[in-house]
Write a protein that holds these residues in place. Structure first.
Motif, PDB file in Angstrom:
ATOM      1  N   MET A  77       0.819  -1.209   0.000  1.00 54.53           N
ATOM      2  CA  MET A  77       0.000   0.000   0.000  1.00 54.53           C
ATOM      3  C   MET A  77       0.854   1.261   0.000  1.00 54.53           C
ATOM      4  O   MET A  77       0.493   2.248  -0.611  1.00 54.53           O
ATOM      5  N   LEU A  78       1.961   1.237   0.720  1.00 54.56           N
ATOM      6  CA  LEU A  78       2.925   2.340   0.731  1.00 54.56           C
ATOM      7  C   LEU A  78       4.305   1.743   0.563  1.00 54.56           C
ATOM      8  O   LEU A  78       4.678   0.824   1.299  1.00 54.56           O
ATOM      9  N   LYS A  79       5.066   2.254  -0.372  1.00 56.54           N
ATOM     10  CA  LYS A  79       6.423   1.745  -0.613  1.00 56.54           C
ATOM     11  C   LYS A  79       7.445   2.572   0.148  1.00 56.54           C
ATOM     12  O   LYS A  79       7.301   3.781   0.274  1.00 56.54           O
ATOM     13  N   GLY A  80       8.464   1.907   0.635  1.00 54.68           N
ATOM     14  CA  GLY A  80       9.539   2.586   1.350  1.00 54.68           C
ATOM     15  C   GLY A  80       9.312   2.577   2.850  1.00 54.68           C
ATOM     16  O   GLY A  80       8.312   2.070   3.347  1.00 54.68           O
ATOM     17  N   GLN A  81      10.281   3.120   3.566  1.00 54.11           N
ATOM     18  CA  GLN A  81      10.197   3.152   5.021  1.00 54.11           C
ATOM     19  C   GLN A  81       9.001   3.967   5.482  1.00 54.11           C
ATOM     20  O   GLN A  81       8.702   5.023   4.927  1.00 54.11           O
ATOM     21  N   LEU A  82       8.324   3.449   6.505  1.00 50.94           N
ATOM     22  CA  LEU A  82       7.160   4.127   7.034  1.00 50.94           C
ATOM     23  C   LEU A  82       7.586   5.378   7.782  1.00 50.94           C
ATOM     24  O   LEU A  82       8.518   5.348   8.580  1.00 50.94           O
ATOM     25  N   GLY A  83       6.892   6.476   7.538  1.00 47.28           N
ATOM     26  CA  GLY A  83       7.235   7.749   8.159  1.00 47.28           C
ATOM     27  C   GLY A  83       6.453   8.034   9.420  1.00 47.28           C
ATOM     28  O   GLY A  83       6.776   8.956  10.163  1.00 47.28           O
ATOM     29  N   THR A 135       2.093   0.820  14.409  1.00 47.61           N
ATOM     30  CA  THR A 135       3.274   0.104  13.926  1.00 47.61           C
ATOM     31  C   THR A 135       4.429   0.150  14.922  1.00 47.61           C
ATOM     32  O   THR A 135       5.476  -0.449  14.665  1.00 47.61           O
ATOM     33  N   GLY A 136       4.260   0.886  16.015  1.00 46.25           N
ATOM     34  CA  GLY A 136       5.341   0.990  16.985  1.00 46.25           C
ATOM     35  C   GLY A 136       6.576   1.664  16.404  1.00 46.25           C
ATOM     36  O   GLY A 136       7.680   1.420  16.851  1.00 46.25           O
ATOM     37  N   GLU A 137       6.367   2.472  15.374  1.00 48.83           N
ATOM     38  CA  GLU A 137       7.449   3.188  14.688  1.00 48.83           C
ATOM     39  C   GLU A 137       8.420   2.258  13.957  1.00 48.83           C
ATOM     40  O   GLU A 137       9.558   2.616  13.695  1.00 48.83           O
ATOM     41  N   GLN A 138       7.949   1.059  13.621  1.00 52.45           N
ATOM     42  CA  GLN A 138       8.742   0.163  12.784  1.00 52.45           C
ATOM     43  C   GLN A 138       8.827   0.766  11.380  1.00 52.45           C
ATOM     44  O   GLN A 138       7.966   1.546  10.979  1.00 52.45           O
ATOM     45  N   LYS A 139       9.801   0.388  10.619  1.00 55.75           N
ATOM     46  CA  LYS A 139       9.981   0.921   9.268  1.00 55.75           C
ATOM     47  C   LYS A 139       9.250   0.095   8.218  1.00 55.75           C
ATOM     48  O   LYS A 139       9.130   0.502   7.069  1.00 55.75           O
ATOM     49  N   SER A 140       8.754  -1.086   8.607  1.00 56.05           N
ATOM     50  CA  SER A 140       8.042  -1.973   7.706  1.00 56.05           C
ATOM     51  C   SER A 140       6.942  -2.666   8.501  1.00 56.05           C
ATOM     52  O   SER A 140       7.144  -3.000   9.670  1.00 56.05           O
ATOM     53  N   TRP A 141       5.771  -2.893   7.881  1.00 59.71           N
ATOM     54  CA  TRP A 141       4.657  -3.485   8.618  1.00 59.71           C
ATOM     55  C   TRP A 141       3.735  -4.204   7.646  1.00 59.71           C
ATOM     56  O   TRP A 141       3.507  -3.729   6.534  1.00 59.71           O
ATOM     57  N   THR A 142       3.189  -5.351   8.074  1.00 60.93           N
ATOM     58  CA  THR A 142       2.221  -6.103   7.288  1.00 60.93           C
ATOM     59  C   THR A 142       0.955  -6.279   8.111  1.00 60.93           C
ATOM     60  O   THR A 142       1.025  -6.668   9.273  1.00 60.93           O
ATOM     61  N   ILE A 143      -0.187  -6.001   7.500  1.00 61.91           N
ATOM     62  CA  ILE A 143      -1.501  -6.173   8.122  1.00 61.91           C
ATOM     63  C   ILE A 143      -2.172  -7.343   7.427  1.00 61.91           C
ATOM     64  O   ILE A 143      -2.128  -7.439   6.198  1.00 61.91           O
TER      65      ILE A 143
END
Length: 153
Positions: free
Chosen positions: A75-81, A134-142
């Motif tokens: 859904m969003l590419k790259g590190q989560l902001g 996401t707990g400020e993780q840089k990658s996440w899967t739902i």
């Protein structure tokens, strides 16, 4: 990488059941780490997904990602902001939804909407999204899942 598992209730009204798990270090070493927000439809139905998040310009909602049964989508590419993301999903085949108490704007067709205020006055629908921390993780899967029908095994 972390994942959140979302489960439907026996009445087919979607509810949340959160389960997080970490992917083992040896698996991460075996393949390059990707930093994305992904959603996996682990149900037997086709589902439509809307996403809400905050970017540098404020709140935005986007939709629809249409996922077939047992499919995943980035859904969003790259590190989560950000730390919090919001999901609203509908089950096209059986009816019902995965929803929550965070109200944001949507519409029936493909959309990108800025702002969450006055949805109806601006000509949009108002939908309840559930929050994903996401707990400020840089990658996440739902993961969206379903439970057995009432009276089933």
């Amino acid at each position: 990488m972390n994942a959140v598992l979302l489960t439907s209730s026996p009445r087919w009204r979607r509810s949340l059941a959160l389960a997080s798990f970490l992917v083992g270090g040896c698996l991460l070493a075996a393949s390059p780490a990707k930093a994305d927000l992904r959603l996996c439809n682990m149900t037997s139905s086709r589902v439509g997904i809307a996403l809400g998040y905050r970017d540098a310009q404020g709140w935005v909602t986007e939709g629809w990602w249409n996922l077939t049964a047992r499919a995943c989508e980035t859904m969003l590419k790259g590190q989560l902001g950000g730390r919090f993301y919001y999901i609203y999903a509908i089950d096209y085949d059986r009816g019902g939804e995965w929803s929550g108490r965070s109200f944001m704007c949507t519409r029936e067709r493909e959309f990108t909407i800025r702002g969450t205020e006055d949805c109806l006055a601006r000509g949009f629908d108002r939908s309840g999204f559930f929050e994903v921390d996401t707990g400020e993780q840089k990658s996440w899967t739902i993961q969206l899942t379903e439970t057995n029908r009432p009276g089933g095994p």
